[in-house]
Enzyme design. Structure first.
Site, short mmCIF file in Angstrom:
data_model
loop_
_atom_site.label_atom_id
_atom_site.label_comp_id
_atom_site.label_asym_id
_atom_site.label_seq_id
_atom_site.Cartn_x
_atom_site.Cartn_y
_atom_site.Cartn_z
N LYS A 56 1.12 59.07 25.57
CA LYS A 56 0.32 59.40 26.76
C LYS A 56 0.22 60.90 26.96
CE LYS A 56 2.25 59.20 31.07
NZ LYS A 56 2.07 60.41 31.89
N ASN A 57 1.37 61.57 26.97
CA ASN A 57 1.35 62.98 27.36
C ASN A 57 0.77 63.90 26.29
OD1 ASN A 57 2.23 62.27 29.85
ND2 ASN A 57 4.39 62.77 29.49
N CYS A 112 2.26 61.38 39.68
CA CYS A 112 3.42 60.72 40.28
C CYS A 112 4.05 61.64 41.32
CB CYS A 112 4.46 60.39 39.22
SG CYS A 112 3.94 59.10 38.10
N ARG A 132 5.27 69.60 43.30
CA ARG A 132 4.91 69.81 41.89
C ARG A 132 4.05 71.07 41.79
NH1 ARG A 132 3.65 64.26 38.69
NH2 ARG A 132 4.04 65.64 36.95
N ASP A 145 11.72 61.36 31.91
CA ASP A 145 10.88 60.17 32.00
C ASP A 145 11.62 58.89 31.57
OD1 ASP A 145 8.91 61.81 32.93
OD2 ASP A 145 7.90 62.02 31.00
N ARG A 177 -0.69 52.98 34.28
CA ARG A 177 -1.05 54.37 33.98
C ARG A 177 -0.50 54.80 32.62
NH1 ARG A 177 0.82 58.45 38.17
NH2 ARG A 177 0.10 59.69 36.44
N1 EPU Z 1 7.39 73.67 37.66
C1 EPU Z 1 7.31 74.80 38.43
N2 EPU Z 1 6.16 75.55 38.36
C2 EPU Z 1 5.11 75.20 37.56
C3 EPU Z 1 5.21 74.04 36.78
C4 EPU Z 1 6.37 73.29 36.84
O1 EPU Z 1 8.24 75.15 39.16
O2 EPU Z 1 4.11 75.93 37.56
C5 EPU Z 1 8.63 72.85 37.70
C6 EPU Z 1 8.39 71.44 38.21
O3 EPU Z 1 8.43 71.39 39.61
C7 EPU Z 1 9.51 70.68 37.54
C8 EPU Z 1 9.69 71.39 36.20
O4 EPU Z 1 9.07 72.68 36.36
O5 EPU Z 1 10.67 70.83 38.29
C9 EPU Z 1 9.05 70.71 35.01
O6 EPU Z 1 7.67 70.46 35.25
P1 EPU Z 1 6.60 70.37 34.07
O7 EPU Z 1 5.53 71.34 34.34
O8 EPU Z 1 7.31 70.43 32.76
O9 EPU Z 1 6.04 68.92 34.28
P2 EPU Z 1 4.53 68.42 34.15
O10 EPU Z 1 3.84 69.17 33.09
O11 EPU Z 1 3.91 68.35 35.50
C10 EPU Z 1 5.04 66.66 32.30
C11 EPU Z 1 4.82 65.20 32.11
C12 EPU Z 1 5.77 64.42 33.02
C13 EPU Z 1 7.21 64.81 32.71
C14 EPU Z 1 7.38 66.33 32.80
C15 EPU Z 1 8.76 66.80 32.35
C16 EPU Z 1 2.51 65.12 31.51
C17 EPU Z 1 1.13 64.74 31.88
N3 EPU Z 1 3.44 64.88 32.42
O12 EPU Z 1 4.76 66.92 33.67
O13 EPU Z 1 5.59 63.06 32.65
O14 EPU Z 1 8.09 64.21 33.63
O15 EPU Z 1 6.40 66.99 31.97
O16 EPU Z 1 9.01 66.41 31.04
O17 EPU Z 1 2.78 65.58 30.41
C18 EPU Z 1 5.54 60.73 32.99
O18 EPU Z 1 5.02 60.61 31.87
O19 EPU Z 1 5.98 59.75 33.64
C19 EPU Z 1 5.63 62.06 33.59
C20 EPU Z 1 5.80 62.24 34.88
#
Ligand code: EPU
Length: 428
Positions: A22-23, A117, A122, A306, A398
């Site tokens: 997915k990701n 989610c 976020r 995850d 999803r």
């Molecule tokens: N964060 C910040 N600032 C930013 C971005 C992130 O402080 O600008 C913090 C977030 O608040 C969090 C941490 O950094 O505490 C990690 O966030 P990240 O940006 O890595 O997460 P994401 O890109 O929003 C993706 C996956 C999530 C998975 C996370 C962590 C996708 C579409 N989503 O989210 O997947 O939990 O990385 O590995 O790739 C899932 O598949 O169920 C899912 C939620």
């Protein structure tokens, strides 16, 4: 509205095949915007998040042909619009990737604050920091829309203050055609980051170091069409591994990259489960009692956040006291209340949950709060004594392709039922 009804207590046996990640898919599909040619993407998972991303791309003007259930041909050469429609963006976190892709293509993008989610706040400050370092101005305009534009994108050195998958992806997308060299330090190292880099390189990009802390991107003028197959989904694989362990079954999970599963494999072994790796499969077997185990979620190659909710079901059933420390997300414990309804003994304090293992979970009416919470409730239902009804299963759809068919093929009793009246879970 539909729900799952599961008759628990049946060990899972047999083989199951994992779909595309997915990701990775939700990053690679928007990345097609950067190509001047046709991209044929294979091994795309048939899940709601992918449909949402494909719909956004279609609304932007892309020509998309479905070749078969898991293959799309995407031609973005006709896209002229850089404003992403609002309605779908709010539903899905990965819609943020249209910022990087459109910025990389047109030097401008206008996208709503992304949804996804709910694990607490976020932020996207690191994405914005990256865009600004490349020379873009970023501002919040009306109705929560973010406007990003640059005269010209120029390579830069960017240190991420937190390891962020989303920011790493977005900066790669914006930088791939920028002039000169971009260096992302403290980059995310997840397999889907490497997959995106491999995809972009197959179109003619010049990206080195993906999978390490430092990614170097030398901007190129054009990107051509390509054919690319998405990696298997490590989280889906881990979910079936945990389901096999929770039910005391014997399941071989096919179409996996065992290296991507090292963290979950190590924890299953600590819990007393047998795991045997093949070339592109893992066999998971449990005959004895689960043993207590502590887990701290971390960015890759640490234990993936995850898989935290699914594996929590094992800790709820393990002998003794186990602890989960959720270090990535602020609030990922919303599933705990539902597990308690099934008899789990769990205390949560901030980012720590303490599990006192119980002998059995019992069936109950429960509700999904997000995708992986939903996966955890399915696993709990499979392992529990009696009947479990799970509501709000759209969260599960999803990210899991054909979950009930795959589980049924392993001997589970899981049925999808239309919800007619307010359920017991709502009434209580
Ligand atoms: N964060 C910040 N600032 C930013 C971005 C992130 O402080 O600008 C913090 C977030 O608040 C969090 C941490 O950094 O505490 C990690 O966030 P990240 O940006 O890595 O997460 P994401 O890109 O929003 C993706 C996956 C999530 C998975 C996370 C962590 C996708 C579409 N989503 O989210 O997947 O939990 O990385 O590995 O790739 C899932 O598949 O169920 C899912 C939620």
């Amino acid at each position: 509205m539909e729900k799952f009804v599961i008759q628990g207590g049946r060990p899972l046996y047999g083989s199951v095949s994992v779909s595309g990640a997915k990701n990775a898919a939700v990053a690679i599909i928007p990345a097609c915007i950067l190509s001047d040619g046709v991209c044929r993407i294979e091994n795309i998972p048939n899940i709601l998040d992918v449909s949402s991303i494909v719909r956004i791309l279609h609304q932007l003007g892309a020509d998309i042909r479905m070749i078969n259930k898991s293959t799309l041909e995407i031609d973005c050469s006709n896209i002229r619009d850089y404003v992403v429609p609002d309605d779908l963006v709010r539903k899905i976190r990965a819609s943020a990737y249209f910022m990087g892709a459109l910025l990389g293509k047109f030097s401008k993008a206008r996208v709503s604050m992304p949804g996804g989610c709910d694990f607490g706040v976020r932020p996207i400050d690191q994405h914005i920091k990256g865009f600004e370092a490349l020379g873009a101005s970023v501002s919040l305009v009306r109705h929560g829309m973010i406007d990003i534009h640059a005269e010209k994108l120029t390579g830069s050195q960017i240190y991420l203050d937190v390891v962020s998958v989303g920011a790493t992806v977005n900066i790669m997308l914006a930088a791939v055609k920028a002039e000169g060299l971009t260096v992302i330090e403290n980059a995310a190292k997840e397999p889907h980051i490497v997959d995106l880099a491999n995809f972009l390189n197959s179109m003619g990009a010049d990206i080195m170091g993906a999978g390490t802390d430092v990614i170097k991107i030398r901007g190129v003028k054009t990107l051509k069409g390509t054919t690319y197959s998405i990696i298997p989904d490590q989280i889906e694989a881990g979910t079936y591994m945990v389901a096999a362990a929770a039910t005391g079954g014997d399941v071989t999970v096919h179409n996996v990259i065992p290296k991507h599963l090292e963290a979950i494999t190590a924890k299953l072994i600590e819990l007393g489960v047998d795991v045997a790796e093949g070339d592109d499969s893992v066999r998971v077997r449990r005959t004895g009692q689960l043993q207590k185990c502590n887990i701290k979620t971390m960015p890759h190659p640490g234990f993936p956040t995850d898989l935290h909710p699914p594996v929590a079901v094992l800790l709820a059933l393990a002998n003794g006291t186990s602890i989960i420390n959720e270090s990535v997300w602020e609030n990922r414990f919303r599933y705990v209340e539902e597990l308690r309804r099934m008899g789990a003994q769990v205390q949560v304090d901030g980012k720590i949950a303490v599990f006192e293992g119980v002998k059995n979970l019992t069936g109950a009416c429960v509700k999904c709060s997000d995708l992986r919470a939903g996966a955890a409730l399915v696993i709990a239902g499979l392992a529990a004594v009696g009947t479990t009804e799970i509501e709000d299963i759209q969260h599960i759809e999803r990210g899991y392709e054909d979950i009930e068919a795959k589980l049924e093929s392993l001997g589970a009793s899981i049925k999808r039922v239309r919800v007619k009246e307010p359920s017991m879970a709502k009434a209580l």
